[in-house]
Design a protein around this motif. Structure first.
Motif, short mmCIF file in Angstrom:
data_model
loop_
_atom_site.label_atom_id
_atom_site.label_comp_id
_atom_site.label_asym_id
_atom_site.label_seq_id
_atom_site.Cartn_x
_atom_site.Cartn_y
_atom_site.Cartn_z
N ARG A 169 -65.32 72.52 38.49
CA ARG A 169 -64.25 72.31 37.53
C ARG A 169 -63.00 71.82 38.24
O ARG A 169 -62.73 72.17 39.39
CB ARG A 169 -63.95 73.62 36.80
N ASP A 170 -62.23 70.96 37.54
CA ASP A 170 -60.99 70.45 38.12
C ASP A 170 -60.00 71.56 38.40
O ASP A 170 -59.26 71.52 39.39
CB ASP A 170 -60.36 69.41 37.17
N GLU A 171 -59.98 72.58 37.52
CA GLU A 171 -59.05 73.68 37.70
C GLU A 171 -59.60 74.76 38.63
O GLU A 171 -58.97 75.80 38.82
CB GLU A 171 -58.69 74.30 36.35
N GLY B 2 -64.25 81.26 37.78
CA GLY B 2 -63.05 80.88 38.54
C GLY B 2 -63.25 81.07 40.03
O GLY B 2 -62.28 81.33 40.75
#
Length: 459
Positions: free
Chosen positions: A443-445, A396
């Motif tokens: 990642r898109d998120e 993340g």
């Protein structure tokens, strides 16, 4: 129904034939033929009573048939002669198309269905001629490209005979002479042992042979497919000597730049600290020398780790694949690093070198934690694909820029200011040695996804 149509003409012809037959029957049975015959017989002094049989229906019918049938057949043959000629012309046109000649056309002035058929036939011939011309031009263009490409191309049929070979293949395998119809095994018998072994292995790979006293490196690609319903095999031989030499020079330049950069980063502080230590010793400030020596030790340790990292790349052994239980593998991996599982661990077994792949995943998960990602966002996902395994390491963190993504997997490219950045280089080297591939993507998120694709069974 148009009278000019074939159906209308046939209907009109049948109607005229029926009308003519009826008129002949009336002329024979009623008038004027019986009257004319009686008058003629009487004038000749004969008995005209015998003419009465013409007025009998059966006699009149026989006479009518004797007169009408031959006349109808003659007129029918005459009327059908143009139609028969046109049908023969159509038959000749179809035969020409069957033989590949599309220049045949038929002239006609008919305005019925047969005329429409002839015009459609001519249009079909024109369309086929244009398509044939385009196809010939494309074939010539394709043959010119294939014949003049530097890649040696050999097509072998199911009887292991050469069906096609371009100019480069003829020069590589048969001293410029034609290969068509030759047994491919016979051609390979005259080639070096390295080439024969690569061909027999049936894989895409690099190999080197001695060509006129110089070592030539080739990449061979093999593909099987069906052509016209029959199995064929295509072999492509690409010369890689110059390309590999250029890549080798580029790699050495990159290695020298990285090593020079790291040496300067370590030797400059060491030189400065050594000078400072000498000055402190001259002044008698011996209590401050421990800090100087500590800094020198730290830089020497960093330099040692850097050189060891490159040594690991050079000493990387070939993988020894074996069946691996994914559940046990993940449990062993969890003892070395922290991560969460996105999905359940597959029950099937993988086939790879567990020690090397474990080291790859430890490095990738460690990088994910160092990216600034929350520890709970670092995850592992193992999925079964089509004849392959897909292992994703997710984080993340902030991800990577487009420039870094484009270069991160290049050999010796460093993404860390304080480290060597060899984790991705080692990971790529190990994965490709297994016959797989390594990919990076944002990642898109948010965060980064590092994907390992491993073959279902490494050969």
């Amino acid at each position: 129904m148009r009278l000019t149509s074939l159906q209308g003409r046939m209907a009109l012809w049948m109607g005229l034939t029926a009308t003519g037959g009826m008129l002949v029957f009336l002329a024979v049975s009623v008038w004027p033929i019986p009257s004319i015959l009686r008058a003629l017989i009487v004038s000749l002094g004969g008995d005209a009573s015998g003419v009465g049989w013409l007025q009998h229906p059966l006699g009149a019918a026989l006479v009518t048939m004797a007169l009408v049938v031959p006349l109808s057949m003659m007129l029918g043959f005459r009327a059908m002669r143009p139609l028969a000629t046109l049908l023969r012309a159509l038959e000749g046109g179809v035969a020409s198309y069957r033989d590949g000649d599309f220049s045949f056309s038929i002239a006609t002035r008919r305005h019925d269905e047969l005329g429409d058929l002839v015009r459609m036939h001519n249009q079909l011939g024109h369309t086929l001629r244009e398509q044939r011309q385009h196809l010939v031009q494309r074939e010539l263009l394709l043959d010119t490209v294939v014949q003049n490409t530097p890649v040696a191309l050999v097509l072998v049929d199911r009887s292991e005979r050469v069906a096609y070979a371009n100019i480069a293949a003829r020069h590589l395998l048969n001293e410029g002479r034609s290969l068509a119809g030759m047994a491919f095994a016979q051609v390979l018998d005259a080639m070096p042992e390295a080439m024969r072994m690569v061909i027999s292995a049936g894989e895409d790979t690099l190999f080197s042979i001695d060509n006129e006293g110089m070592e030539e490196t080739f990449h061979v690609s093999q593909r099987g497919f069906r052509l016209q319903g029959r199995p064929h095999r295509l072999y492509l031989f690409r010369r890689m000597t110059r390309e590999l030499a250029r890549q080798e020079v580029t790699t050495w330049k990159r290695v020298i730049r990285v090593i020079s950069h790291e040496l300067n980063n370590s030797l400059a502080p060491i030189s400065s600290m050594a000078h400072s230590g000498a000055e402190l010793a001259r002044r008698g400030e011996l209590d401050r020398l421990s800090g100087v020596f500590g800094t020198i030790s730290e830089r020497v340790k960093h330099l040692h780790n850097f050189i060891s990292g490159y040594a690991n790349v050079a000493k990387l052994p070939s993988p020894r694949p074996e069946p691996v239980d994914w559940q046990r593998f993940v449990e062993a991996l969890a003892r070395h690093c922290q991560f969460t599982l996105v999905s359940e661990v597959p029950a099937e077994q993988g086939h790879f070198d567990a020690g090397q792949i474990e080291q790859v995943l430890i490095n990738l998960i460690k990088n994910a934690h160092e990216s600034g990602s929350p520890p709970e966002a670092v995850a592992l996902n193992i999925q079964r694909g089509l004849r392959e395994w897909r292992v994703d390491v997710l984080d993340g963190g902030p991800g990577m820029s487009e420039t870094v993504l484009a270069q991160a997997l290049l050999p010796f490219y460093s993404t860390k200011r304080s480290g060597t950045g060899l984790g991705l280089a080692l990971a790529r080297e190990i994965v490709e040695a297994h016959g797989g591939r390594l990919a990076l993507a944002n990642r898109d998120e948010g965060g980064l996804r590092v994907t390992l694709v491993l073959p279902e069974r490494h050969i």
